[in-house]
Motif scaffolding. Structure first.
Motif, PDB file in Angstrom:
ATOM      1  N   THR A  17       0.835  -1.216   0.000  1.00 24.05           N
ATOM      2  CA  THR A  17       0.000   0.000   0.000  1.00 24.05           C
ATOM      3  C   THR A  17       0.863   1.257   0.000  1.00 24.05           C
ATOM      4  O   THR A  17       0.418   2.319  -0.394  1.00 24.05           O
ATOM      5  N   THR A  18       2.122   1.133   0.439  1.00 24.72           N
ATOM      6  CA  THR A  18       2.993   2.313   0.467  1.00 24.72           C
ATOM      7  C   THR A  18       3.728   2.495  -0.860  1.00 24.72           C
ATOM      8  O   THR A  18       4.427   3.463  -1.063  1.00 24.72           O
ATOM      9  N   MET A  19       3.598   1.538  -1.748  1.00 25.83           N
ATOM     10  CA  MET A  19       4.359   1.625  -3.001  1.00 25.83           C
ATOM     11  C   MET A  19       3.572   2.356  -4.085  1.00 25.83           C
ATOM     12  O   MET A  19       2.339   2.366  -4.082  1.00 25.83           O
ATOM     13  N   SER A  20       4.305   2.910  -5.025  1.00 23.65           N
ATOM     14  CA  SER A  20       3.654   3.766  -6.023  1.00 23.65           C
ATOM     15  C   SER A  20       2.683   3.004  -6.930  1.00 23.65           C
ATOM     16  O   SER A  20       1.732   3.573  -7.451  1.00 23.65           O
ATOM     17  N   GLY A  21       2.931   1.717  -7.114  1.00 24.40           N
ATOM     18  CA  GLY A  21       2.094   0.984  -8.066  1.00 24.40           C
ATOM     19  C   GLY A  21       0.809   0.420  -7.485  1.00 24.40           C
ATOM     20  O   GLY A  21       0.066  -0.280  -8.190  1.00 24.40           O
ATOM     21  N   PHE A  22       0.515   0.719  -6.212  1.00 23.63           N
ATOM     22  CA  PHE A  22      -0.622   0.075  -5.557  1.00 23.63           C
ATOM     23  C   PHE A  22      -1.953   0.364  -6.265  1.00 23.63           C
ATOM     24  O   PHE A  22      -2.733  -0.539  -6.569  1.00 23.63           O
ATOM     25  N   GLY A  23      -2.174   1.655  -6.530  1.00 20.94           N
ATOM     26  CA  GLY A  23      -3.433   2.050  -7.175  1.00 20.94           C
ATOM     27  C   GLY A  23      -3.577   1.404  -8.545  1.00 20.94           C
ATOM     28  O   GLY A  23      -4.632   0.884  -8.914  1.00 20.94           O
ATOM     29  N   GLN A  24      -2.463   1.423  -9.258  1.00 20.83           N
ATOM     30  CA  GLN A  24      -2.472   0.858 -10.607  1.00 20.83           C
ATOM     31  C   GLN A  24      -2.756  -0.653 -10.563  1.00 20.83           C
ATOM     32  O   GLN A  24      -3.438  -1.194 -11.426  1.00 20.83           O
ATOM     33  N   SER A  25      -2.236  -1.285  -9.520  1.00 17.21           N
ATOM     34  CA  SER A  25      -2.459  -2.714  -9.366  1.00 17.21           C
ATOM     35  C   SER A  25      -3.941  -3.003  -9.150  1.00 17.21           C
ATOM     36  O   SER A  25      -4.521  -3.894  -9.797  1.00 17.21           O
ATOM     37  N   LEU A  26      -4.567  -2.228  -8.253  1.00 20.76           N
ATOM     38  CA  LEU A  26      -5.998  -2.435  -8.002  1.00 20.76           C
ATOM     39  C   LEU A  26      -6.795  -2.210  -9.272  1.00 20.76           C
ATOM     40  O   LEU A  26      -7.725  -2.945  -9.601  1.00 20.76           O
ATOM     41  N   GLU A  27      -6.399  -1.158  -9.983  1.00 26.16           N
ATOM     42  CA  GLU A  27      -7.133  -0.847 -11.210  1.00 26.16           C
ATOM     43  C   GLU A  27      -6.973  -1.979 -12.229  1.00 26.16           C
ATOM     44  O   GLU A  27      -7.930  -2.398 -12.878  1.00 26.16           O
ATOM     45  N   PHE A  28      -5.758  -2.473 -12.319  1.00 25.95           N
ATOM     46  CA  PHE A  28      -5.485  -3.545 -13.273  1.00 25.95           C
ATOM     47  C   PHE A  28      -6.317  -4.797 -12.956  1.00 25.95           C
ATOM     48  O   PHE A  28      -6.893  -5.419 -13.844  1.00 25.95           O
ATOM     49  N   LEU A  29      -6.407  -5.106 -11.657  1.00 27.61           N
ATOM     50  CA  LEU A  29      -7.116  -6.325 -11.276  1.00 27.61           C
ATOM     51  C   LEU A  29      -8.630  -6.180 -11.289  1.00 27.61           C
ATOM     52  O   LEU A  29      -9.360  -7.122 -11.567  1.00 27.61           O
ATOM     53  N   PHE A  30      -9.104  -4.989 -10.922  1.00 27.45           N
ATOM     54  CA  PHE A  30     -10.543  -4.890 -10.689  1.00 27.45           C
ATOM     55  C   PHE A  30     -11.310  -3.992 -11.651  1.00 27.45           C
ATOM     56  O   PHE A  30     -12.517  -3.852 -11.528  1.00 27.45           O
ATOM     57  N   SER A  31     -10.605  -3.324 -12.584  1.00 26.93           N
ATOM     58  CA  SER A  31     -11.437  -2.590 -13.546  1.00 26.93           C
ATOM     59  C   SER A  31     -11.261  -3.205 -14.931  1.00 26.93           C
ATOM     60  O   SER A  31     -10.148  -3.510 -15.350  1.00 26.93           O
ATOM     61  N   PRO A  32     -12.388  -3.436 -15.589  1.00 27.45           N
ATOM     62  CA  PRO A  32     -12.345  -4.184 -16.841  1.00 27.45           C
ATOM     63  C   PRO A  32     -11.596  -3.447 -17.958  1.00 27.45           C
ATOM     64  O   PRO A  32     -11.813  -2.265 -18.169  1.00 27.45           O
ATOM     65  N   ASN A  33     -10.706  -4.161 -18.583  1.00 28.89           N
ATOM     66  CA  ASN A  33      -9.994  -3.601 -19.723  1.00 28.89           C
ATOM     67  C   ASN A  33     -10.022  -4.669 -20.813  1.00 28.89           C
ATOM     68  O   ASN A  33      -9.435  -5.734 -20.666  1.00 28.89           O
TER      69      ASN A  33
END
Ligand code: PHE
Length: 451
Positions: free
Chosen positions: A191-207
């Motif tokens: 959660t302290t790392m810069s990629g956390f948000g991107q990771s959540l987005e990658f896993l949970f928002s449809p692309n």
């Protein structure tokens, strides 16, 4: 007269064994890497839907067959069928799926053994180094790989032949929480790392970009693989289930635990991936590249965690591996009158030979001759088992419980545990949703019918 299984699990013994089977390399190694290859969100969604709508029903169906039959897979189908018992014996084909899975699965356990040594000696200091180290192990140093694979295969056979499975599961009682704790620590760190948000987005928002129809079959297949269903493993374990185990609660707990562990692993691994600016679609090496690099970055604590992590991952893998061979061993013991040790070492040896081919298929020296069409043998075994054979096994199990078992027997056993609404939904899932949905997915993949 069908031979009855004499061993009995204690109160939570079945849950432990089934969780030991379900939680394994599928959750931590396979789920993140196939999610990466298939573009993330939509893939995860299809996987989760399959777990809820199809996986859970089949899991419970398998537990029920096992509990009622109290015997090996072939005898179970033969003995419980209200009609056509001799034809239902053919459902025993599911036993062979395990042999194929184990051949590449234990190669990966071998990689983990190797990484325990890496964690004990020197972790790679950055992502690039980690990637090179993994690729060298995979493609060049096949002698090392073969050594660890042989060790893994021997250990698996030894554990089963000694009948110390229960002992191993008890160890797992500590190992599983250990691994979960490490995963949670990594999650907090992530959660302290810069990629956390991107990771959540990658896993949970449809692309939809990387997602195509063959991703569906991989997602559906993975739901089967991770839950250990469709190939008689859960059925075989359930044949030793204790009378007082609530099979609905047990099934739900195992499925929930399995899913949560996969999701947490995914979040952690993609956080590291994005934070270091690398690509999520790295393939089978993803976990072996990102995690060691992160452990190094975390300093002394990380180095210690690395050791515990790979050891507990090895346990998670071993408890799954043991379960994979179990249907074959029980079948040979029951129906061919073999001793446990003959049945175990015999089947393990066959798996070992096939596994060597899977292992060599990833190497530079032998890769070309062990590649057929678009995939090498390692990938073929993985694809054929998870994406085709386990779903097929799933249909067989669903149709069997839905149409060919004694209706009153099924209802009496399950309805009191879940109420009539859920019972009816479960029946609808077994009778219609599972067979129709999986048939459509399989037809689509084989090109017979396209969406
Ligand atoms: N479910 C195990 C995992 O996720 C693998 C497995 C597949 C075990 C099939 C048994 C049967 O690692």
């Amino acid at each position: 007269m069908i031979e009855k299984n004499k061993e009995r699990f204690g109160r939570i013994g079945f849950i432990l064994a089934a969780a030991g089977s379900a939680v394994g390399l599928g959750n931590i190694w396979k789920f993140p890497y196939i999610t990466g290859e298939n573009g993330g969100g939509v893939f995860v969604l299809v996987y989760l839907l399959t777990v809820v709508l199809i996986g859970m029903s089949i899991f419970l169906a398998e537990v029920l067959i096992g509990k009622k039959a109290n015997s090996d897979t072939v005898s179970a189908f033969e003995g419980l069928a209200t009609k056509g018992g001799h034809i239902w014996k053919a459902a025993g084909f599911t036993i062979f799926i395990g042999m194929l899975i184990l051949s590449f699965y234990s190669v990966v356990i071998g990689w983990i053994f190797h990484y325990i040594v890496v964690a004990l000696t020197a972790l790679p200091t950055n992502m690039k180094e980690a990637e090179e180290a993994f690729m060298t192990m995979l493609q060049v140093n096949w002698g090392t790989q073969l050594f660890y694979f042989s060790l893994a295969m021997f250990l698996i056979a030894f554990i089963i032949s000694q009948g110390v499975k229960r002992g191993i599961e008890k160890v797992n009682l500590y190992m599983m929480p250990a691994m979960m704790t490490i995963l949670v620590v990594m999650l907090v760190y992530a959660t302290t790392m810069s990629g956390f948000g991107q990771s959540l987005e990658f896993l949970f928002s449809p692309n939809f970009e990387k997602f195509n129809t063959s991703s569906i079959i991989v997602a559906v297949g993975h739901a089967f693989f991770t839950l250990s269903i469709g190939m008689a493993v859960i059925l075989t374990y359930a044949s030793s289930i204790g009378e007082d185990t609530n099979i609905v609660k047990a099934s739900l707990s195992v499925v929930a635990l399995d899913t949560i562990i996969a999701l947490v692993a995914g979040i952690v691994i993609f956080t590291i991936t994005f934070s270091s600016g690398t690509e999520p679609g790295k393939g089978a090496g993803l976990v072996f590249i990102t995690l060691p690099a992160l452990f190094y970055e975390m300093g002394t604590v990380g180095s210690i965690m690395a050791i515990f992590f790979f050891i507990s991952l090895a346990f998670a893998g071993l408890t799954s591996a043991i379960s994979i061979l179990e249907p074959m061993v029980m079948y040979l013991e029951n129906r061919w009158d073999m001793t446990k040790s003959k049945a175990t070492y015999g089947s393990a040896f066959v798996v070992y030979l096939v596994g060597i081919l899977a292992l060599l298929a990833n190497t530079k020296d032998f890769g070309a001759i062990l590649t057929i069409g678009s995939k090498n043998l390692f990938d073929w075994f993985d694809f054929l088992t998870a994406a085709i054979l386990m779903p097929l096994g799933g249909i067989v199990i669903a149709v069997f419980v839905g149409y060919f078992m004694d209706k009153d027997m099924v209802r009496d056993e399950v309805e009191p545990l879940m109420g009539s609404t859920f019972y009816n939904l479960w029946m609808i899932s077994l009778r219609y949703i599972v067979p129709i949905a999986i048939t459509l997915v399989l037809l689509n993949e084989t090109g017979i019918w396209k969406i």
